[in-house]
Design an enzyme around this catalytic site. Structure first.
Site, short mmCIF file in Angstrom:
data_model
loop_
_atom_site.label_atom_id
_atom_site.label_comp_id
_atom_site.label_asym_id
_atom_site.label_seq_id
_atom_site.Cartn_x
_atom_site.Cartn_y
_atom_site.Cartn_z
N SER A 57 0.86 -1.20 0.00
CA SER A 57 0.00 0.00 0.00
C SER A 57 0.89 1.24 0.00
O SER A 57 2.10 1.14 0.25
CB SER A 57 -0.88 0.01 1.25
OG SER A 57 -0.08 0.23 2.40
N ASP A 96 -1.36 -1.79 -3.91
CA ASP A 96 -2.69 -1.83 -3.32
C ASP A 96 -3.22 -0.39 -3.19
O ASP A 96 -2.54 0.48 -2.63
CB ASP A 96 -2.56 -2.48 -1.93
CG ASP A 96 -3.88 -2.85 -1.31
OD1 ASP A 96 -4.86 -3.03 -2.05
OD2 ASP A 96 -3.93 -2.99 -0.06
N HIS A 192 -12.69 -2.38 5.09
CA HIS A 192 -11.34 -2.53 5.63
C HIS A 192 -11.33 -2.49 7.16
O HIS A 192 -12.20 -1.88 7.77
CB HIS A 192 -10.42 -1.43 5.07
CG HIS A 192 -10.21 -1.56 3.60
ND1 HIS A 192 -10.89 -0.80 2.68
CD2 HIS A 192 -9.41 -2.39 2.89
CE1 HIS A 192 -10.51 -1.14 1.45
NE2 HIS A 192 -9.61 -2.12 1.55
N HIS A 225 -11.93 -6.72 -1.72
CA HIS A 225 -11.12 -6.08 -0.67
C HIS A 225 -11.79 -6.31 0.67
O HIS A 225 -12.90 -6.83 0.74
CB HIS A 225 -11.03 -4.57 -0.95
CG HIS A 225 -10.05 -4.24 -2.02
ND1 HIS A 225 -8.88 -3.58 -1.78
CD2 HIS A 225 -10.06 -4.51 -3.35
CE1 HIS A 225 -8.22 -3.45 -2.92
NE2 HIS A 225 -8.91 -4.01 -3.89
P1 13P Z 1 -8.81 -6.22 5.50
O1 13P Z 1 -8.67 -4.96 6.30
O2 13P Z 1 -10.19 -6.79 5.67
O3 13P Z 1 -7.77 -7.21 5.82
O4 13P Z 1 -8.68 -5.84 3.96
C1 13P Z 1 -7.41 -5.61 3.38
C2 13P Z 1 -7.50 -5.02 2.03
O5 13P Z 1 -8.54 -4.92 1.41
C3 13P Z 1 -6.25 -4.54 1.41
O6 13P Z 1 -6.47 -3.90 0.20
O1 G3H Z 2 -6.55 -1.53 2.23
C1 G3H Z 2 -5.83 -1.31 3.19
C2 G3H Z 2 -4.71 -2.23 3.52
O2 G3H Z 2 -5.04 -3.00 4.65
C3 G3H Z 2 -3.44 -1.47 3.70
O3 G3H Z 2 -3.47 -0.74 4.86
O4 G3H Z 2 -2.93 1.58 4.14
O5 G3H Z 2 -2.64 0.84 6.52
O6 G3H Z 2 -1.09 0.00 4.76
P1 G3H Z 2 -2.47 0.51 5.08
ZN ZN Z 3 -8.33 -2.81 0.10
#
Ligand code: 13P
Ligand code: G3H
Ligand code: ZN
Length: 325
Positions: A57, A96, A192, A225
């Site tokens: 990410s 991501d 998320h 996601h």
């Molecule tokens: P979670 O927070 O449910 O694990 O989802 C992760 C995600 O969608 C990363 O892009």
């Molecule tokens: O979609 C979110 C992922 O869990 C990544 O999380 O932006 O905190 O790295 P982050």
């Molecule tokens: Zn995501």
């Protein structure tokens, strides 16, 4: 072109997705920010013979440094080869929630084999335009692109949405045609983080909308996601050892398994890994207060993560055994 993912031993997602859609399973997309996470992912996926998507990410890039992450992914291919006796599982390196064209280009130039351009917060026309622009650039280098239609509730990086805006089945065909994306992330009630449903709310995702979407774009790779299940034994363990996670609820494994059997071919999981690591670390801190060697708590955290991911591959996503199909 600065670095091509092909020279790093990585693969894009074309083959993975074709096989997953045909075989009725989903490829795990696990996020990583540090060494223990990438070790656990590679060990788990090699031991279960599963293809894998390593996700980075923009938060991960800020935390760990983009150059270090890229070399870690490159190292992961060699590591997988070592563990696999000379033969490595297919590994994709994926951005991501890319939010700009420039970020996607920068990742492609530094060895990513796949990028997500998340234009879901823009209006439809802007989303189409931005996604199409990324696809045109990425496809010149055989890099695959994930787009998104519909908005997940909860927090995505700095953007937060109060309610889900479910993906409109009527829009998907047009979006896929106009943009040329290789896969489509949809919003059907996942979100998320560890708090996906409010107390008293029915903890279910809209598999009926998924079925409608599939009718419009049969066999097209769909991405979910926000698919952590928030295992309650981990929540209890965290709380038992001094944590405070009240009302944390996730997506049921049964519903994910159902989705994986359809055209859902990529399932994103990050929060469950965070919970597994936190539970293991809290246990060490609580039961061995004199311990101060990071390997003594990061090691158990890594083991817990590996076991969790093996379980996901074996019984939730169904990706185990499909690395060399
Ligand atoms: P979670 O927070 O449910 O694990 O989802 C992760 C995600 O969608 C990363 O892009
Ligand atoms: O979609 C979110 C992922 O869990 C990544 O999380 O932006 O905190 O790295 P982050
Ligand atoms: Zn995501």
């Amino acid at each position: 072109m600065a670095v091509s993912y092909k020279d790093l031993g990585l693969v894009n997602t074309v083959d993975m997705f074709q096989k997953a859609v045909k075989g009725g399973y989903a490829i795990p997309a696990y996020n990583f920010n540090n060494m223990e996470q990438i070790q656990a992912i590679i060990m788990a996926c090699t031991e279960t013979a599963s293809p894998v998507i390593l996700q980075v990410s923009s938060g991960a890039r800020k935390y760990a440094n983009q150059t270090l992450l890229r070399y870690m992914a490159q190292g992961a291919v060699e590591y997988a080869k070592e563990l696999g006796g000379g033969k490595n599982i297919p590994i994709a390196l994926h951005l991501d929630h890319g939010d700009t064209y420039e970020l996607c280009v920068s990742c492609i130039e530094t060895g990513f084999s796949s990028v997500m351009i998340d234009g879901s917060h823009h209006d439809y026309e802007t989303n189409v335009e931005l996604t199409k622009k990324v696809v045109e650039y990425a496809h010149k280098y055989n890099v695959t692109v994930e787009g998104e239609l519909g908005v997940l509730a909860g927090v995505e990086d700095d953007v937060s949405a109060e309610h889900h805006t479910y993906t409109e089945p009527d829009q998907v065909e047009d979006f896929v045609k106009k943009t040329g994306v290789d896969s489509l992330a949809i919003s059907i009630g996942t979100s998320h983080g560890a708090f996906k449903f409010k107390p008293g709310q029915k903890a279910e995702i809209r598999l009926d909308i998924l079925a409608e979407i599939e009718k419009r774009i049969p066999g097209f790779p769909i991405v979910l996601h926000g698919s952590s299940s928030v295992p309650q034994d981990l929540v209890k363990k965290i709380n038992h050892f001094g944590g405070k996670l009240d009302d944390a609820v996730g997506i049921s494994e049964d519903q994910l398994r159902e989705a994986a059997k359809s055209a859902v071919c990529k399932i994103n999981i990050d929060s469950d890994g965070r919970l597994a690591m936190t539970a293991a670390i809290r246990e060490v801190f609580a039961t061995k207060p004199a311990e101060f060697d990071p390997r003594k708590y990061l090691g158990p955290a890594r083991d817990a993560l590996k076991n969790l991911y093996k379980h996901k591959n074996d019984t939730v996503l169904g990706s185990s055994g499909h690395a060399f199909d």
